[in-house]
Design an enzyme around this catalytic site. Sequence first.
Site, PDB file in Angstrom:
ATOM      1  N   LYS A 137       7.203  22.945 -14.826  1.00 49.04           N
ATOM      2  CA  LYS A 137       6.358  21.790 -14.492  1.00 49.04           C
ATOM      3  C   LYS A 137       5.975  21.824 -13.017  1.00 49.04           C
ATOM      4  O   LYS A 137       4.828  21.555 -12.662  1.00 49.04           O
ATOM      5  CB  LYS A 137       7.053  20.476 -14.845  1.00 49.04           C
ATOM      6  CG  LYS A 137       6.200  19.280 -14.469  1.00 49.04           C
ATOM      7  CD  LYS A 137       6.010  18.263 -15.543  1.00 49.04           C
ATOM      8  CE  LYS A 137       4.917  17.257 -15.162  1.00 49.04           C
ATOM      9  NZ  LYS A 137       5.055  15.980 -15.831  1.00 49.04           N
ATOM     10  N   HIS A 192      -0.365  17.160 -27.562  1.00 49.28           N
ATOM     11  CA  HIS A 192      -0.447  15.728 -27.262  1.00 49.28           C
ATOM     12  C   HIS A 192      -1.662  15.025 -27.851  1.00 49.28           C
ATOM     13  O   HIS A 192      -1.628  13.808 -28.034  1.00 49.28           O
ATOM     14  CB  HIS A 192      -0.377  15.493 -25.755  1.00 49.28           C
ATOM     15  CG  HIS A 192       1.031  15.519 -25.218  1.00 49.28           C
ATOM     16  ND1 HIS A 192       1.845  16.623 -25.341  1.00 49.28           N
ATOM     17  CD2 HIS A 192       1.772  14.570 -24.594  1.00 49.28           C
ATOM     18  CE1 HIS A 192       3.021  16.356 -24.783  1.00 49.28           C
ATOM     19  NE2 HIS A 192       3.002  15.117 -24.336  1.00 49.28           N
ATOM     20  N   ARG A 198      -3.098  21.890 -15.251  1.00 46.54           N
ATOM     21  CA  ARG A 198      -2.149  20.836 -15.620  1.00 46.54           C
ATOM     22  C   ARG A 198      -2.430  20.305 -17.030  1.00 46.54           C
ATOM     23  O   ARG A 198      -1.525  19.815 -17.698  1.00 46.54           O
ATOM     24  CB  ARG A 198      -2.176  19.692 -14.587  1.00 46.54           C
ATOM     25  CG  ARG A 198      -1.102  18.657 -14.836  1.00 46.54           C
ATOM     26  CD  ARG A 198      -0.846  17.758 -13.629  1.00 46.54           C
ATOM     27  NE  ARG A 198       0.219  16.817 -13.950  1.00 46.54           N
ATOM     28  CZ  ARG A 198       0.805  16.004 -13.087  1.00 46.54           C
ATOM     29  NH1 ARG A 198       0.438  16.036 -11.819  1.00 46.54           N
ATOM     30  NH2 ARG A 198       1.761  15.198 -13.458  1.00 46.54           N
ATOM     31  N   HIS A 258      -0.689  11.748 -29.676  1.00 45.12           N
ATOM     32  CA  HIS A 258      -1.187  10.412 -29.326  1.00 45.12           C
ATOM     33  C   HIS A 258      -1.849   9.749 -30.521  1.00 45.12           C
ATOM     34  O   HIS A 258      -1.709   8.536 -30.732  1.00 45.12           O
ATOM     35  CB  HIS A 258      -2.152  10.496 -28.143  1.00 45.12           C
ATOM     36  CG  HIS A 258      -1.460  10.841 -26.851  1.00 45.12           C
ATOM     37  ND1 HIS A 258      -2.074  11.505 -25.819  1.00 45.12           N
ATOM     38  CD2 HIS A 258      -0.187  10.614 -26.443  1.00 45.12           C
ATOM     39  CE1 HIS A 258      -1.213  11.673 -24.816  1.00 45.12           C
ATOM     40  NE2 HIS A 258      -0.060  11.145 -25.174  1.00 45.12           N
ATOM     41  N   ASN A 261      -0.528  19.121 -21.878  1.00 44.63           N
ATOM     42  CA  ASN A 261      -0.858  18.249 -23.009  1.00 44.63           C
ATOM     43  C   ASN A 261      -0.821  18.994 -24.339  1.00 44.63           C
ATOM     44  O   ASN A 261      -1.291  18.470 -25.354  1.00 44.63           O
ATOM     45  CB  ASN A 261      -2.244  17.628 -22.808  1.00 44.63           C
ATOM     46  CG  ASN A 261      -2.250  16.651 -21.644  1.00 44.63           C
ATOM     47  OD1 ASN A 261      -1.315  15.876 -21.490  1.00 44.63           O
ATOM     48  ND2 ASN A 261      -3.278  16.704 -20.825  1.00 44.63           N
ATOM     49  N   ARG A 311       0.820  -1.225   0.000  1.00 39.88           N
ATOM     50  CA  ARG A 311       0.000   0.000   0.000  1.00 39.88           C
ATOM     51  C   ARG A 311       0.848   1.267   0.000  1.00 39.88           C
ATOM     52  O   ARG A 311       0.431   2.318   0.472  1.00 39.88           O
ATOM     53  CB  ARG A 311      -0.977   0.025   1.163  1.00 39.88           C
ATOM     54  CG  ARG A 311      -1.904  -1.160   1.168  1.00 39.88           C
ATOM     55  CD  ARG A 311      -3.175  -0.900   1.934  1.00 39.88           C
ATOM     56  NE  ARG A 311      -4.039  -2.050   1.812  1.00 39.88           N
ATOM     57  CZ  ARG A 311      -3.929  -3.127   2.589  1.00 39.88           C
ATOM     58  NH1 ARG A 311      -3.043  -3.166   3.545  1.00 39.88           N
ATOM     59  NH2 ARG A 311      -4.741  -4.145   2.403  1.00 39.88           N
ATOM     60  N   LYS A 348       2.775  11.464 -11.814  1.00 39.98           N
ATOM     61  CA  LYS A 348       1.955  10.548 -12.615  1.00 39.98           C
ATOM     62  C   LYS A 348       2.739   9.268 -12.832  1.00 39.98           C
ATOM     63  O   LYS A 348       3.886   9.305 -13.281  1.00 39.98           O
ATOM     64  CB  LYS A 348       1.627  11.160 -13.980  1.00 39.98           C
ATOM     65  CG  LYS A 348       0.503  12.163 -13.959  1.00 39.98           C
ATOM     66  CD  LYS A 348       0.069  12.467 -15.394  1.00 39.98           C
ATOM     67  CE  LYS A 348      -1.007  13.522 -15.439  1.00 39.98           C
ATOM     68  NZ  LYS A 348      -1.369  13.862 -16.828  1.00 39.98           N
TER      69      LYS A 348
HETATM   70  N1  LIG Z   1       4.664  10.306 -15.826  1.00 44.34           N
HETATM   71  C1  LIG Z   1       4.634  11.324 -16.656  1.00 44.34           C
HETATM   72  O1  LIG Z   1       4.231  12.427 -16.303  1.00 44.34           O
HETATM   73  C2  LIG Z   1       5.118  11.120 -18.052  1.00 44.34           C
HETATM   74  C3  LIG Z   1       5.348  12.230 -18.863  1.00 44.34           C
HETATM   75  C4  LIG Z   1       5.872  12.018 -20.128  1.00 44.34           C
HETATM   76  C5  LIG Z   1       6.174  10.730 -20.555  1.00 44.34           C
HETATM   77  N2  LIG Z   1       5.935   9.671 -19.733  1.00 44.34           N
HETATM   78  C6  LIG Z   1       6.265   8.312 -20.146  1.00 44.34           C
HETATM   79  O2  LIG Z   1       7.663   8.245 -20.305  1.00 44.34           O
HETATM   80  C7  LIG Z   1       7.971   7.202 -21.227  1.00 44.34           C
HETATM   81  C8  LIG Z   1       9.035   7.695 -22.167  1.00 44.34           C
HETATM   82  O3  LIG Z   1      10.179   8.028 -21.426  1.00 44.34           O
HETATM   83  P1  LIG Z   1      11.616   8.135 -22.100  1.00 44.34           P
HETATM   84  O4  LIG Z   1      11.509   8.934 -23.329  1.00 44.34           O
HETATM   85  O5  LIG Z   1      12.537   8.532 -21.043  1.00 44.34           O
HETATM   86  O6  LIG Z   1      11.833   6.645 -22.627  1.00 44.34           O
HETATM   87  P2  LIG Z   1      12.631   5.377 -22.056  1.00 44.34           P
HETATM   88  O7  LIG Z   1      12.514   5.259 -20.604  1.00 44.34           O
HETATM   89  O8  LIG Z   1      12.130   4.247 -22.884  1.00 44.34           O
HETATM   90  O9  LIG Z   1      14.146   5.693 -22.452  1.00 44.34           O
HETATM   91  C9  LIG Z   1      14.476   5.824 -23.808  1.00 44.34           C
HETATM   92  C10 LIG Z   1      15.645   4.914 -24.177  1.00 44.34           C
HETATM   93  O10 LIG Z   1      16.845   5.464 -23.665  1.00 44.34           O
HETATM   94  C11 LIG Z   1      17.547   4.491 -22.895  1.00 44.34           C
HETATM   95  N3  LIG Z   1      18.277   5.252 -21.866  1.00 44.34           N
HETATM   96  C12 LIG Z   1      17.753   5.860 -20.781  1.00 44.34           C
HETATM   97  N4  LIG Z   1      18.682   6.601 -20.178  1.00 44.34           N
HETATM   98  C13 LIG Z   1      19.827   6.445 -20.878  1.00 44.34           C
HETATM   99  C14 LIG Z   1      21.123   6.979 -20.760  1.00 44.34           C
HETATM  100  N5  LIG Z   1      21.438   7.866 -19.796  1.00 44.34           N
HETATM  101  N6  LIG Z   1      22.065   6.593 -21.656  1.00 44.34           N
HETATM  102  C15 LIG Z   1      21.761   5.728 -22.663  1.00 44.34           C
HETATM  103  N7  LIG Z   1      20.522   5.220 -22.840  1.00 44.34           N
HETATM  104  C16 LIG Z   1      19.580   5.581 -21.961  1.00 44.34           C
HETATM  105  C17 LIG Z   1      16.488   3.560 -22.402  1.00 44.34           C
HETATM  106  O11 LIG Z   1      17.020   2.305 -22.101  1.00 44.34           O
HETATM  107  C18 LIG Z   1      15.554   3.509 -23.608  1.00 44.34           C
HETATM  108  O12 LIG Z   1      16.050   2.619 -24.555  1.00 44.34           O
HETATM  109  C19 LIG Z   1       6.667   6.831 -21.897  1.00 44.34           C
HETATM  110  O13 LIG Z   1       6.236   5.590 -21.401  1.00 44.34           O
HETATM  111  C20 LIG Z   1       5.715   7.924 -21.473  1.00 44.34           C
HETATM  112  O14 LIG Z   1       4.374   7.478 -21.376  1.00 44.34           O
HETATM  113  C21 LIG Z   1       5.415   9.850 -18.497  1.00 44.34           C
HETATM  114 ZN   LIG Z   2       4.592  13.995 -23.560  1.00 42.51          ZN
END
Ligand SMILES: NC(=O)c1ccc[n+]([C@@H]2O[C@H](COP(=O)([O-])OP(=O)(O)OC[C@H]3O[C@@H](n4cnc5c(N)ncnc54)[C@H](O)[C@@H]3O)[C@@H](O)[C@H]2O)c1
Ligand SMILES: [Zn+2]
Length: 373
Positions: free
Chosen positions: A233, A254, A247, A258, A251, A127, A149
């Site tokens: 942010k 977006h 907030r 999407h 988007n 939890r 999020k």
């Molecule tokens: N929670 C939120 O508010 C929020 C906001 C935007 C996006 N997201 C989510 O984030 C995700 C995308 O995140 P992302 O773009 O970071 O993708 P990711 O986590 O897939 O990373 C991208 C790639 O880079 C590699 N990588 C990461 N750090 C590295 C480093 N320092 N050196 C070399 N390689 C590295 C990873 O292994 C991966 O292959 C999506 O799932 C999206 O839905 C969430």
């Molecule tokens: Zn985004």
Amino acid sequence: MSLLEDAQAVRVDLGARSYNVVIGSGLLAEAGRRIAPLAPRKRVFIVTDVNVAENHLDALHGGLDAAGLSSVTTVLPPGEQTKSFAGLQNVCEWLIDQRVERRDLVVAFGGGVIGDLAGFSAGIVKRGVDFVQIPTTLLSQVDSSVGGKTAIDTSAGKNLVGLFYQPRLVLADLDVLGTLPVREMMAGYAETVKYGLIDMADFFAWCEGAGARVVAGDRAALAKAVRVAVEAKARIVASDEREGGARALLNLGHTFAHALETSAGHGAALLHGEAVAVGLALAFALSARMGLCDPAEAARVRRHLEAMGYVTDLRKLPGGPYNAEAMLSHMAQDKKTESGALTFILARGVGAAFVQKGVDPGAVRALLEAELA
Ligand SMILES: NC(=O)c1ccc[n+]([C@@H]2O[C@H](COP(=O)([O-])OP(=O)(O)OC[C@H]3O[C@@H](n4cnc5c(N)ncnc54)[C@H](O)[C@@H]3O)[C@@H](O)[C@H]2O)c1
Ligand SMILES: [Zn+2]
């Protein structure tokens, strides 16, 4: 000046759930000292992926050891597929096998995929176990690690199952971006420049000059971009933690993004940030088409994105061919859709975004058909 003094902290102000986002160099080496006050049992549970582990796990272990923190680590496959029910089960059962307790600390060490998955897991195991974000992509430093999020994807779409669950601390170490592929830097830059378009025209103007240096990893430019983005942010999240109002501005671009990602099949052909870049151009084009924004402003936005190297021409965008009707049907499934009416973030100009409900799908169709003609 010591590294500690060099680092900057941005406060995310959420009452009892407030926390700092520390931005700077050498933070992995200091991670133990910064995390120790949050980990009474001096034991942390690291969730990471293969790419991050290969490049940076030793440095993090070193930083934790230096402060007398012990750790166990699970290394997951990289990529969006990891953000699944199976991935969630995996992480939760690992934490339980490792005998995680309520007062322990989970460390999400990776990009947005790891942050969303580890954060969600921390939020539901026993939890709720505290967690810290150590974001390792530009996208996760400027966006996903801040704001609480967390989610996984389901077969019906992205981020459909999740929680609002705030971290206790975010450590954004700019050094780790040195190993990030350029394409991933570009994807993160799209989310960075977005803040300028939302409500900081002066930041967008700065980006027009400095964007290329940010993506190239120039330390001063990167430090400024990450700090300004995180401040933006933090401000928006503090005003509206659970997305009842302001907030939603995050988007911007977006709804289009999407729909493009869904059309492209959520694969490697089109990264989220690449879709966001086009989406930003389209949101301004739609605003101009609806007579809300000077067409010169829309042209200015597209010009900067193209100068940075993004494809904003839908006919040439990887992951296609795209189709107006299919995109509209994806938009109808959007989380922001209320009773069938489309909600868009539109803009009166650079730095003047607003939420528009009840957008006529006909106007969107006309824009997409013109872009695809
Ligand atoms: N929670 C939120 O508010 C929020 C906001 C935007 C996006 N997201 C989510 O984030 C995700 C995308 O995140 P992302 O773009 O970071 O993708 P990711 O986590 O897939 O990373 C991208 C790639 O880079 C590699 N990588 C990461 N750090 C590295 C480093 N320092 N050196 C070399 N390689 C590295 C990873 O292994 C991966 O292959 C999506 O799932 C999206 O839905 C969430
Ligand atoms: Zn985004």
